[in-house]
Design a protein around this motif. Structure first.
Motif, PDB file in Angstrom:
ATOM      1  N   ALA A  60      -4.205   7.083  10.075  1.00  0.00           N
ATOM      2  CA  ALA A  60      -5.167   5.612  10.244  1.00  0.00           C
ATOM      3  C   ALA A  60      -4.900   5.230   8.908  1.00  0.00           C
ATOM      4  N   CYS A  61      -5.478   6.004   7.244  1.00  0.00           N
ATOM      5  CA  CYS A  61      -5.450   5.928   6.133  1.00  0.00           C
ATOM      6  C   CYS A  61      -4.349   5.270   5.740  1.00  0.00           C
ATOM      7  N   ALA A  64      -3.197   1.713   7.400  1.00  0.00           N
ATOM      8  CA  ALA A  64      -3.643   0.704   6.733  1.00  0.00           C
ATOM      9  C   ALA A  64      -2.846   0.666   5.255  1.00  0.00           C
ATOM     10  N   GLU A  67      -0.109  -1.692   5.122  1.00  0.00           N
ATOM     11  CA  GLU A  67      -0.285  -2.623   5.802  1.00  0.00           C
ATOM     12  C   GLU A  67      -1.073  -3.813   4.952  1.00  0.00           C
ATOM     13  N   TRP A  68      -2.040  -3.173   4.696  1.00  0.00           N
ATOM     14  CA  TRP A  68      -2.497  -4.050   3.886  1.00  0.00           C
ATOM     15  C   TRP A  68      -1.629  -4.422   2.368  1.00  0.00           C
ATOM     16  N   ALA A 191      -8.839  -0.058   1.943  1.00  0.00           N
ATOM     17  CA  ALA A 191      -8.371  -0.785   3.261  1.00  0.00           C
ATOM     18  C   ALA A 191      -8.129   0.709   3.350  1.00  0.00           C
ATOM     19  N   CYS A 192      -8.213   2.174   3.254  1.00  0.00           N
ATOM     20  CA  CYS A 192      -7.402   3.518   3.411  1.00  0.00           C
ATOM     21  C   CYS A 192      -9.282   4.017   4.182  1.00  0.00           C
ATOM     22  N   LYS A 194     -11.607   1.398   4.822  1.00  0.00           N
ATOM     23  CA  LYS A 194     -12.559   0.773   6.424  1.00  0.00           C
ATOM     24  C   LYS A 194     -11.204   1.469   7.512  1.00  0.00           C
ATOM     25  N   ALA A 195     -10.811   1.682   7.355  1.00  0.00           N
ATOM     26  CA  ALA A 195      -9.366   2.604   8.096  1.00  0.00           C
ATOM     27  C   ALA A 195     -10.503   4.575   8.311  1.00  0.00           C
ATOM     28  N   CYS A 196     -10.751   4.638   8.237  1.00  0.00           N
ATOM     29  CA  CYS A 196     -11.126   6.389   8.237  1.00  0.00           C
ATOM     30  C   CYS A 196     -11.777   5.865   9.469  1.00  0.00           C
TER      31      CYS A 196
END
Length: 317
Positions: A60-61, A64, A67-68, A191-192, A194-196
């Protein structure tokens, strides 16, 4: 109350700079002295904590990060592993490395590690870079690349002990993880993180993250049987602003080639702090010599042309 939103990155990782009142510069590539305005503001050093013991390899990181930073699509290559690709690229700054380790009892242990820029306290990329302002280190510890000032020499690639910076042959620029300096400058976490989904990624001050990491390593040693568990924060480069909790801190090489004692190549240190000043001094002496010659001897004057000799005529016999 209006929320503060950081500037989104543009295509290929180029970004709108964060507020200079938030991110204060500590070092600049191409500068031998301190940067202007240094130490005018007290900023806490930030740090990303990566607990490899609870990473599930969900990637997921990775998503993220892409995308960011609005990265273009990067085709992947299957090489009989769960990794997205063998190594990071100029448009893929964050990679989960999957490593199999065989224990003494014959069982297999997954050692997964998030590979990215470590944001060293003594960054080798900044030491090696000759371009003025291409690499900056903020007082909070983030090391950021400014592609508009990059000259594409790739010295930062060779100067990094972790082999992180990546060159884009199309733009002739070098890229790497910036620890989401635009988000951090706006008061947000990277961002990474935030997604973890498992909490293996944490973000805060360096002191807080080191404390949490040490407590987690102690828990692993006392309650889970990992006698060699510890925190990876190598002091050979002054420490890093990305730290790991490892099952086996005595053998970090098992985690996808993580160096135990990373060092900056001595050639870059000698070139920048010895040879460069010496060559500059020689250039100054040469300039002084030219000036003294001009004062004592004078400018070189044009010499008169030698007289033309008349052709000798042969006498007829």
């Amino acid at each position: 109350m209006a929320s503060r939103q950081p500037a989104r990155r543009r295509r290929y990782g180029r970004k709108i700079m964060s507020d200079r009142k938030t991110l204060q510069i500590r070092q600049i590539s191409g500068h031998s002295g301190p940067s202007a305005g240094f130490d005018m503001q007290r900023d806490a050093e930030v740090c990303k904590l990566i607990d490899t013991t609870i990473c599930i390899g969900c990637k997921a990181c990775e998503v993220a990060c892409v995308e960011w930073n609005d990265m273009p699509f990067s085709p992947t290559t299957f090489d009989n592993t769960y990794q997205t690709m063998p190594e990071t690229r100029w448009n893929f700054w964050n990679l989960i490395k999957f490593n199999e380790h065989q224990r003494e009892d014959g069982t297999i242990q997954w050692l997964m590690r998030k590979d990215q820029c470590m944001h060293c306290a003594d960054p080798g990329c900044l030491r090696a870079c000759p371009a003025d302002g291409a690499i900056v280190q903020y007082t909070n510890g983030i090391v950021d690349f400014q592609q508009e000032n990059c000259i594409g020499c790739e010295l930062c690639v060779s100067g990094c002990p972790y082999d992180i910076p990546r060159f884009n042959p199309a733009t002739k620029k070098v890229y790497k993880c910036t620890l989401c300096s635009d988000r951090v400058g706006g008061g947000l976490e990277p961002a990474c993180i935030k997604a973890c989904p498992t909490g293996c990624l944490k973000f805060g001050t360096k002191d807080d993250m080191k404390y949490i990491a040490e407590e987690r390593a102690k828990q692993l040693r006392e309650n889970f049987g990992f006698e060699k568990a510890g925190v990876y924060d190598p002091q050979s480069i002054g420490g890093t602003h990305v730290v790991y909790v490892l099952h086996d801190a005595e053998n970090p090489e098992r985690y996808g080639g993580l160096p135990k004692n990373p060092v900056i190549p001595w050639s870059y240190t000698v070139w920048k702090w010895l040879f460069k000043p010496v060559l500059g001094a020689f250039a100054m002496f040469g300039l002084v010599g030219v000036l003294l010659h001009y004062v004592t001897v004078g400018p070189r004057r044009p010499q008169p042309e030698p007289p033309l000799k008349e052709p000798v005529q042969r006498k007829e016999s």
